[in-house]
Design a protein around this motif. Structure first.
Motif: not given
Length: 286
Positions: A151-156
């Motif tokens: 993914s290209t999701d960034l986890v805060p």
């Protein structure tokens, strides 16, 4: 805090905190006052403490960091206790959490688009991260870019921004809105202070943010300021170098990094003026 009943929710994790040291209590009060508190019965991911134990430590002005009641490091000077608590909290994520591809990077976002900023110590990533926070950008992390593989999701993982030496005065001069915690002197990194970073209404939201770009900042007072596109291949190699667990993940790490780099824009950012750099970061989004 002294009883070990302070449970801070930080991104996807819960830290159980314990300390009997005044600088740690002051720092948590100043920098974590707006963080959500977890319920007593919830699972604790990281059990940490920064404590002074025994008469010898008290007389020698020493203290120690504990993880799961064990001391993985040597004792430290009490005047450095708050900085070491922050470093210990970083260490917990760096050593564990291998369900994510982890990069040593600041992560900021605006208008739902995230920017990853890898950098070696002294590159100026934390200083730029702090300046962006003071100009309305959301800080997802000053230390860890957490990306679920594929993914290209960034986890805060919002926590205070670590500032060192000249950067402390630079950020004070940049904005009167900066709130700093205790100053730790004579550390192996020099003088260290942390800046409150949860300045946006959605600072503690847990939804992931899509990565839009990867920017490699470099503070250089002598070089011309410029924002320049960076080749994907060179960016891959440097991002892998800045990863905590790329090699540990093996083929899955390669695939995760390839997917990330295939889907973000990459830039070099050379700066010596923070106002210019903030404007350049806005250009990255546009």
């Amino acid at each position: 805090l002294a009883r070990g009943e302070l449970r801070l929710r930080v991104g996807p994790y819960i830290y159980r905190m314990q300390s009997n040291l005044k600088p740690v209590a002051q720092g948590l009060t100043t920098l974590y006052a707006d963080f959500p508190i977890a319920d007593t019965g919830e699972f604790v991911d990281f059990d940490v403490a920064l404590v002074q134990r025994g008469l010898r430590q008290k007389l020698n002005h020493r203290c120690e960091f504990l993880f799961d009641r064990q001391n993985p490091f040597e004792t430290i000077a009490t005047e450095q206790s708050y900085a070491f608590m922050e470093w210990g909290m970083n260490w917990c994520v760096s050593l564990h959490s291998n369900e994510y591809l982890k990069l040593h990077a600041a992560v900021v976002a605006r208008n739902g688009r995230g920017v990853i900023m890898p950098g070696v110590p002294g590159a100026g990533k934390s200083t730029l991260c702090a300046a962006l926070a003071l100009r309305g950008w959301r800080v997802l992390s000053d230390e860890h870019a957490l990306i679920p593989p594929g993914s290209t999701d960034l986890v805060p993982l919002c926590r205070p921004v670590s500032l060192k030496n000249e950067s402390i005065d630079a950020i004070r001069a940049f904005s009167s809105k900066c709130v700093l915690g205790p100053t730790s002197r004579n550390t192996h990194k020099g003088v260290v202070a942390h800046m409150k970073a949860d300045l946006c209404a959605d600072s503690h939201a847990t939804d992931t943010v899509r990565a839009h770009a990867m920017v490699f900042p470099q503070y250089d007072p002598q070089a011309p300021q410029q924002l320049a596109p960076r080749a994907k291949t060179a960016s891959f190699i440097l991002a892998a170098y800045h990863s905590f667990n790329y090699s540990l993940m093996g083929e899955a790490g390669f695939d995760a990094m390839q997917h990330l780099l295939d889907n973000v824009h990459c830039y070099d950012l050379t700066y010596h003026d923070l106002n210019w750099a903030v404007d350049a970061m806005q250009q990255v989004l546009e």
